[in-house]
Scaffold this active site. Structure first.
Site, mmCIF file in Angstrom:
data_model
loop_
_atom_site.group_PDB
_atom_site.id
_atom_site.type_symbol
_atom_site.label_atom_id
_atom_site.label_comp_id
_atom_site.label_asym_id
_atom_site.label_seq_id
_atom_site.Cartn_x
_atom_site.Cartn_y
_atom_site.Cartn_z
ATOM 1 N N ASP A 1 0.881 -1.168 0.000
ATOM 2 C CA ASP A 1 0.000 0.000 0.000
ATOM 3 C C ASP A 1 0.917 1.216 0.000
ATOM 4 O OD1 ASP A 1 -1.754 2.081 0.570
ATOM 5 O OD2 ASP A 1 -2.944 0.924 1.999
ATOM 6 N N HIS B 1 -6.055 10.956 3.217
ATOM 7 C CA HIS B 1 -7.421 10.866 3.720
ATOM 8 C C HIS B 1 -7.954 12.295 3.687
ATOM 9 C CE1 HIS B 1 -6.283 6.997 6.116
ATOM 10 N NE2 HIS B 1 -6.543 6.755 4.850
#
Length: 443
Positions: free
Chosen positions: A260, A361
């Site tokens: 990731d 985010h």
């Protein structure tokens, strides 16, 4: 290098000021420089809100936006030019550069802010400011307000209202412009090449950090100054730790690797996850779990379009994964009842995605008035379903234990659906195995 043009920053400031009440001021401080240890500093990265409005890359700076100010609506306080310090730390824009290179209407030395900014605040009825995000600056701002209040008998007029700036600014940031999408595509392309490079380098006997080094090399080679977040390189059972960070275990034949990782370009993030076999071949159990996650990933795209609500894509992944786990025998029961009981959370415990932009985010409300936000063109997000079967899960057959799979892509909502920005990384079992087998033969 794809970058946000100066005209874009000017448009953003204009859009924000159009949302502000008359006779108001917005104040934003730059990100401070943080100490890593003793006298060593972290690599500087500008605060995202400050960057969004200015593109100004230096610390020790403050923006003041004052709609209707005769001498210029965009005021920037920043460091002065200092040849002695620039010899050590690099060039500074200075006040002239703040205006010529970064579009400020007026610029002052940050050293004079205590003398000048209170005068800009005085007489304004409303102050827009992100209260609580920078406690040290909160204190300074209140000192300036109190200075104005202390002169009330002489006719000074302190502001009578503070409004949280975040709400207005983060709503603007939620909708990506064409220029922003270009930068995000560029970041995604670099990150895609990095993931491919890591797949090609993988072999038993290496360590997770060897693959992390391949990622970092490709990020920097592509022009990215840094990863968008701490890269996750998780082999074997480590893939079942959602935010694994150690990146130091050995790669073993027969294991999967979950990576990731994504780079940042001009303060815009990419965020990609791929899972692949260390030695290039999936076992039957790994393949079954992988293809189930892939089916959920691809199903989610069908539920991302204008008029759809935020949670629809997540709900679609939950249904695909729950039904698939029943089919594989990892869950038992009726699919609808299992979903209602959230039985899938033993294996799929996170949501299917998040907003993406200047922050990995990114900002933006997921609900409006208590209801899931309806998607609109320009919104950018990730799609990242996963299945994680803990190594100590005694409720499943041993052959499944320790398998962790996540597949993550970046998408932008378009007028007719969504565009996948991260399609440059192999994703099907056949594509991954073909890439890795060819790489092994070449090596």
């Amino acid at each position: 290098m794809t970058r946000i043009p100066k005209s874009e920053y000017a448009r953003r400031r204009k859009a924000l000021m159009a949302e502000m009440e008359p006779n108001s001021i917005a104040i934003l401080p730059a990100a401070p420089m943080y100490i890593r240890n003793r006298d060593v500093e972290h690599i500087y990265r500008q605060d995202s809100d400050f960057q969004y409005l200015s593109g100004f890359p230096e610390p020790e700076a403050v923006i003041a936006l004052i709609p209707g100010r005769a001498h210029g609506e965009y005021v920037l306080f920043c460091r002065e030019r200092d040849p002695a310090r620039e010899l050590w730390d690099g060039l500074r824009a200075g006040q002239d550069g703040a205006m010529s290179d970064y579009g400020a209407d007026d610029a002052f030395s940050i050293g004079n802010i205590d003398d000048i900014l209170p005068g800009l605040i005085e007489g304004r009825s409303r102050v827009y400011y992100a209260i609580g995000s920078n406690p040290e600056f909160d204190h300074r701002l209140m000192e300036w307000i109190n200075t104005i209040r202390s002169k009330a008998r002489q006719g000074a007029q302190p502001p009578n209202e503070f409004v949280v700036l975040d709400h207005l600014l983060h709503h603007l940031r939620l909708y990506k412009s064409a220029d922003e999408i270009k930068v995000m595509k560029h970041a995604a392309e670099i990150s895609a090449r990095a993931h491919i490079r890591a797949m090609q380098a993988s072999r038993a006997g290496l360590h997770e950090y060897h693959l992390e080094a391949e990622l970092d090399y490709q990020f920097r080679k592509g022009g990215a100054k840094m990863p968008a977040y701490g890269s996750i390189v998780a082999a074997g059972k480590n893939a079942c730790i959602l935010h694994y960070r150690e990146n130091d275990a050995q790669l073993k034949d027969g294991d999967l690797v979950l990576i990731d990782a994504g780079c940042e370009i001009d303060c815009y993030a990419s965020d990609i996850t791929r899972t692949f076999p260390v030695s290039g071949r999936f076992s039957p159990e790994q393949k079954a779990i992988y293809e189930l996650v892939l089916a959920a990933n691809e199903e989610a795209f069908k539920h991302i379009a204008p008029g759809r609500h935020w949670n629809e894509a997540h709900e679609a992944t939950v249904r695909v994964i729950t039904a698939g786990l029943v089919e594989l025998g990892l869950l038992q029961g009726d699919v609808d009842e299992l979903i209602a009981a959230e039985a899938y959370k033993t294996f799929y415990m996170h949501r299917a995605g998040h907003w993406l932009g200047m922050d990995v985010h990114d900002v933006g409300d997921y609900k409006v008035g208590g209801d899931w936000r309806v998607l609109e063109p320009g919104m950018a997000m990730t799609v990242e379903p996963g299945i994680y079967i803990a190594a100590d899960n005694q409720d499943v057959a041993k052959k499944w234990r320790g398998i962790g799979v996540r597949i993550e892509d970046d998408v932008v909502v378009t007028p007719n659906g969504c565009e996948i920005l991260t399609g440059g990384v192999p994703k099907t079992v056949d594509e991954i195995e073909a890439l890795m087998v060819v790489s092994a033969e070449v090596a």
